[in-house]
Write a protein that holds these residues in place. Structure first.
Motif, short mmCIF file in Angstrom:
data_model
loop_
_atom_site.label_atom_id
_atom_site.label_comp_id
_atom_site.label_asym_id
_atom_site.label_seq_id
_atom_site.Cartn_x
_atom_site.Cartn_y
_atom_site.Cartn_z
N PHE A 29 0.82 -1.12 -0.09
CA PHE A 29 -0.05 0.09 0.00
C PHE A 29 0.77 1.14 0.18
O PHE A 29 0.28 2.42 0.18
CB PHE A 29 -1.02 0.14 1.23
N ARG A 30 2.12 1.06 0.02
CA ARG A 30 2.95 2.34 -0.09
C ARG A 30 2.51 3.14 -1.32
O ARG A 30 2.82 3.12 -2.20
CB ARG A 30 4.41 1.83 -0.33
N ASP A 31 2.20 4.57 -0.81
CA ASP A 31 2.19 5.78 -1.64
C ASP A 31 0.92 5.51 -2.24
O ASP A 31 0.71 6.62 -2.90
CB ASP A 31 3.53 5.99 -2.59
N THR A 32 0.07 4.51 -2.11
CA THR A 32 -1.12 4.62 -2.83
C THR A 32 -1.98 5.78 -2.58
O THR A 32 -2.54 6.33 -3.28
CB THR A 32 -1.58 3.18 -2.79
N ILE A 33 -2.31 5.82 -1.35
CA ILE A 33 -3.25 7.04 -0.79
C ILE A 33 -2.76 8.22 -1.17
O ILE A 33 -3.59 9.14 -1.76
CB ILE A 33 -3.61 6.97 0.94
N HIS A 34 -1.42 8.56 -1.36
CA HIS A 34 -0.81 9.94 -1.86
C HIS A 34 -1.22 10.14 -3.26
O HIS A 34 -1.50 11.21 -3.71
CB HIS A 34 0.29 9.84 -1.17
N ILE A 35 -0.73 8.95 -4.11
CA ILE A 35 -0.75 9.26 -5.51
C ILE A 35 -2.26 9.33 -5.79
O ILE A 35 -2.39 10.26 -6.68
CB ILE A 35 0.12 8.08 -6.45
N ASN A 36 -3.12 8.64 -5.20
CA ASN A 36 -4.56 8.83 -5.58
C ASN A 36 -5.27 10.18 -5.26
O ASN A 36 -6.04 10.79 -5.93
CB ASN A 36 -5.32 7.86 -4.86
N ALA A 37 -4.81 10.78 -3.98
CA ALA A 37 -5.11 12.07 -3.63
C ALA A 37 -4.51 13.18 -4.82
O ALA A 37 -5.20 13.99 -5.22
CB ALA A 37 -4.40 12.35 -2.39
N LEU A 38 -3.44 12.90 -5.24
CA LEU A 38 -2.84 13.97 -6.22
C LEU A 38 -3.61 13.65 -7.47
O LEU A 38 -3.56 14.94 -8.29
CB LEU A 38 -1.32 13.52 -6.46
N ALA A 39 -3.92 12.38 -7.92
CA ALA A 39 -4.59 12.30 -8.95
C ALA A 39 -6.09 12.99 -9.01
O ALA A 39 -6.47 13.53 -9.96
CB ALA A 39 -4.86 10.87 -9.30
N ARG A 40 -6.82 12.90 -7.87
CA ARG A 40 -7.87 13.85 -7.69
C ARG A 40 -7.81 15.24 -7.79
O ARG A 40 -8.75 16.04 -8.40
CB ARG A 40 -8.58 13.46 -6.45
N HIS A 41 -6.54 15.65 -7.49
CA HIS A 41 -6.44 16.90 -7.29
C HIS A 41 -6.13 17.51 -8.75
O HIS A 41 -6.60 18.89 -9.26
CB HIS A 41 -5.22 17.48 -6.69
#
Length: 881
Positions: free
Chosen positions: A568-580
């Protein structure tokens, strides 16, 4: 009275409670001694050397003794003042904090000595208090010469620790020993439970950077309704638009629409995600650097295009090749003055330098490195369905003509109109019925996924079709395209069915150009489906709820947490940047991919038919008819297309993951009763189903998590999706689609009709290239899309790959360590077999006409990929980019 000899009450409590931990009433209390330790951390000023004020305040705090303190927690003895908690040792402070010099490099760590008074018994956890002004990154604590413990005792932390004033309760870390909840040492139980409670948060309020809360939210942050109706987007999640949940930020509602969450300013990338889920400084620097470089590569051709004869158009294939082959020479200052009002040149000129030169061109994509025309061949067109960036959609054709599953009351007759006569003229004397019986006909079918949205999509600048592509398996293992069907909604309304045209292969002249355009429309469908479904939805979006639930419901002590957390490393962050910036209203994906503003809404429709168990590669291949059961094979399948590179390599990776997971889980769950009795595991699985994927919670296909096999299946699927499946659909993007004529993302006009000006263009061979390029993605969209996939196809320099762990001390249990070593060794063997297959000339789909070896599922366990960059090799542990 007088029955018991006089004694200190704390001694009585110690002896009574000690019996709970397996100590007898007469066991002597150990004599306290000193325990030496080493702490590895990174200071705030190292991670952010520009924050001089924070560094100054921290130094002042240190002078007055306000530093970092640690307290050990016994795993064997209770605190005499709190019979539910392990005994706390005395506070110990890091030595030489003020005097030790530390590097200013973000990746450098500092090691500090610390000396503890014995907490009585083997420590199972420790409390850390940061009394500084700024946060620190705590890497690890290692204790030597712990009484009763053989060898060093490791605490793997890998966490940001903010000043104590930011927390409602102390920060604590457990040793690397794994325990099921029922087997947790009693003095640690309350700490284990409290830590999980802290991570779940209160469920309300805006979350701040120091919060460590993992919680759920709908996808209600994609739209900007305050900018007008064109920027409003539906909330994804719930009965109307089912969708996986994302991590909650708690930002205030949008003033225009209270159901939509307010958005940050575009250049503000400080989006809340739990702090330990954010990119490392090294990765974030890479990410920003690649983004800036990509912006420059978009601007240069756009500036030049102002002076072209056709603004925002590539006129020839050579125009496209020019963005790769050499450094672009900018127009001179006199020419630039003409466009100063439309290009922010002065603002961006200094930002987009590279290696002392003004601008760099895009790297040459692999698909055109050996031959820049081979992508046009029918063989390559078919091969990329098996070995390209989207090899997960093609399926066996089991009935003819292909039939639609759309509701006929709503959409009328959507069945295919392709005839046997159109097919059989290119089938090597086979009939359609014979080919179906011999399992030689295959289909790339995007019809049903697109048709419900196609009318709305085509009201925009996009002009495209819903496509079906039928192919024949040749004796040499390659796929020959036989027919492409292009369908539009009926002008009289959806209930009147589809209006379809069929195109068959033709070489040369107008017919050849029409066939090339038909393939382009099919590729546009496949490119959009790939980005929205195969890539975004089926890896990024569906994995995020598993990450959230794992952190909320399973302690770091839990063996399944230790198994899954690296994935799960970095998944939440890359998804947040994708939504942004990527999947939001007006974002890069809407700008560059044909569904435009309907993209995410369309992915919701596809998610409504998502099935967790179908994500297992063997089941996926069986469902698509690409394989049949064969117990004699190691993975139990026989592929109908033996030279199917994604499936061949994927099944080996799948089997290796499955064996590793089975061996690991069997160490902690010798019986099914251990699975059903694991309260954290059961809470995790319940939350994944009922909250994280709550819109599909009533589906019968969810495993019950009642047996060890259920657990092995679920963990194998999660690891496969997060690692190998994501690698297969992500890291080849630039290699195949960096040259956009091969994988166009948009079509801007319909197929030319005889007698039309567009058709007349095709009658003159010198106009063929221009006609093709006017149909597919425009210049600006091409450059923006290519810059995006160049960035997303790069490996970070600090990536962790399948078969690797960030630290050798990820667990204190030796049997799992040895099992993991066997898993890593099996991946090395798979690498050798992939190399050999790629060298076999009989396997034509391994390299194809473009001479590009299939390496997207090559694990690359060596250090070669650690340097990062644009490399199709390497399977990261997680959906990390």
């Amino acid at each position: 009275m007088g029955i018991f000899p006089p004694c200190d009450s704390s001694e009585v409590m110690e002896k009574l409670l000690g019996s709970v931990c397996g100590k007898t009433r007469d066991d002597p209390i150990p004599t306290p001694s000193k325990i030496k330790g080493k702490v590895v951390l990174m200071k705030k000023n190292v991670m952010d050397s520009t924050d001089l004020w924070a560094s100054f305040v921290d130094r002042v705090h240190e002078v007055f003794g306000r530093g970092i303190s640690l307290q050990l927690i016994s795993a064997e003895h209770f605190d005499s003042n709190d019979p539910k908690r392990g005994r706390l040792g005395k506070q110990a402070y890091l030595e030489d904090w003020v005097t030790k010099l530390t590097s200013l490099k973000a990746e450098d760590e500092a090691c500090y000595d610390v000396e503890f008074d014995d907490c009585l018994g083997i420590p199972g956890a420790f409390v850390v208090r940061n009394r500084h002004h700024s946060q620190i990154y705590l890497k690890s604590l290692t204790l030597d010469d712990v009484p009763g413990h053989a060898g060093p005792l490791h605490f793997v932390c890998d966490s940001w620790v903010y000043p104590s004033r930011r927390y409602d309760s102390d920060r604590l870390f457990f040793s690397n020993k794994a325990y099921l909840p029922s087997e947790t040492p009693p003095p640690l139980i309350v700490y284990r439970e409290q830590e999980l409670k802290n991570l779940r948060g209160k469920g309300s309020g805006e979350l701040k950077e120091w919060d460590r809360v993992y919680d759920y939210a709908f996808y209600n942050d994609l739209g900007s309704p305050e900018k007008g109706e064109d920027h409003a987007r539906p909330v994804l999640g719930g009965p109307a638009y089912p969708y996986p949940r994302r991590a909650r930020t708690g930002r205030a509602p949008n003033k225009k629409d209270p159901n939509t969450e307010s958005r940050l300013f575009l250049l503000n990338l400080n989006i809340y995600v739990p702090r330990d889920e954010k990119f490392t400084q090294v990765k974030f620097s890479d990410f920003i650097g690649y983004a800036i470089k990509s912006v420059g590569q978009v601007l240069v051709p756009e500036i030049k295009a102002v002076f072209d004869k056709t603004f925002n158009e590539f006129d020839t294939y050579n125009d496209i090749l020019s963005i790769y082959e050499k450094r672009t020479q900018l127009p001179d200052d006199k020419s630039l003055a003409k466009i100063k009002d439309c290009v922010p040149w002065e603002l961006l000129r200094e930002l987009i330098r590279s290696d002392g030169e003004r601008f760099l061109n895009f790297p040459v994509p692999e698909v055109i490195q050996a031959d820049n025309t081979a992508w046009r061949t029918d063989e390559e067109f078919g091969r990329e369905m098996l070995a390209g960036v989207n090899p997960v959609v093609i399926r066996l054709l089991e009935e003819f003509p292909p039939r639609s599953k759309l509701d006929t009351e709503v959409y009328g007759n959507q069945d295919s109109v392709i005839t046997r006569e159109e097919m059989e003229k290119n089938m090597n004397d086979l009939t359609v019925d014979e080919a179906i019986e011999k399992k030689k006909l295959f289909i790339l079918d995007h019809h049903d996924a697109l048709m419900p949205y196609l009318r709305r999509i085509n009201t925009t600048s996009t002009k495209t079709y819903a496509t079906r592509t039928l192919l024949l398996l040749e004796d040499d293992g390659t796929l020959k395209p036989l027919a492409i069907e292009l369908s539009l909604p009926h002008e009289s309304g959806d209930s009147h069915g589809a209006v379809s045209r069929v195109f068959t292969p033709c070489q040369g002249g107008v017919g050849g150009m029409i066939w090339q355009l038909a393939k382009a429309y099919a590729a546009v469908n496949d490119s959009g489906f790939h980005q929205l479904i195969s890539h975004w939805l089926n890896t990024h979006a569906v994995i995020e709820p598993f990450s959230i639930a794992t952190n909320r419901q399973m302690s770091t002590l839990h063996p399944i947490y230790k198994l899954l957390k690296p994935h799960f490393r970095d998944t939440i962050h890359i998804n947040a940047l994708a939504r942004h910036t990527l999947i939001n209203a007006g974002g890069i994906l809407e700008t560059t991919v044909f569904p435009g503003r309907y993209a995410m809404e369309m992915s919701s429709l596809v998610y409504s038919n998502w099935n967790f168990t179908d994500q297992a590669l063997p089941k996926d291949l069986l469902k698509r008819g690409m394989a049949v059961p064969d117990p004699s094979r190691p993975h139990g399948l026989r592929l109908l297309i033996e030279d199917y590179p994604f499936a061949v390599d994927g099944l080996e990776i799948w089997s290796a993951i499955n064996l590793w997971v089975a061996e690991y889980c069997s160490l902690y769950y010798p019986t099914d009763e251990k699975v059903t009795g694991d309260v954290e595991l059961q809470s995790w699985w319940k939350e994944v189903r009922e909250v994280g994927h709550g819109d599909l919670s009533d589906k019968p296909w969810w495993p019950e998590m009642a047996t060890r096999n259920d657990l092995i299946e679920c963990c194998t699927i999660v690891i496969w999706v997060a690692s190998a499946l994501h690698a297969a659909v992500n890291f080849g993007q630039y290699a195949y689609a960096g040259y956009l004529p091969n994988r166009p993302t948009v079509s801007r006009r319909f197929m030319p009709e005889p007698g039309s000006p567009e058709y007349a263009e095709l009658e003159h061979e010198e106009n063929h290239e221009a006609a093709f390029l006017k149909t597919i993605t425009a210049q600006f969209q091409t450059l923006l899309g290519v810059s995006l996939i160049e960035m997303l196809s790069r490996h970070s320099t600090d990536e962790i790959y399948l078969g690797q762990r960030e630290t050798p001390y990820w667990t204190g249990d030796q049997q799992p360590v040895r099992a993991f070593e066997r898993f890593s060794a099996s991946l090395v063997e798979i690498e050798d077999r992939i190399k050999n297959r790629n060298l076999d000339p009989a396997l034509r789909n391994r390299t194809g006409p473009v001479q590009m070896p299939y390496m997207l599922l090559y694990p690359n366990t060596s250090d070669e990929t650690k340097k990062g960059g644009l490399n199709v090799k390497g399977i990261p542990n997680s959906v990390s980019i």
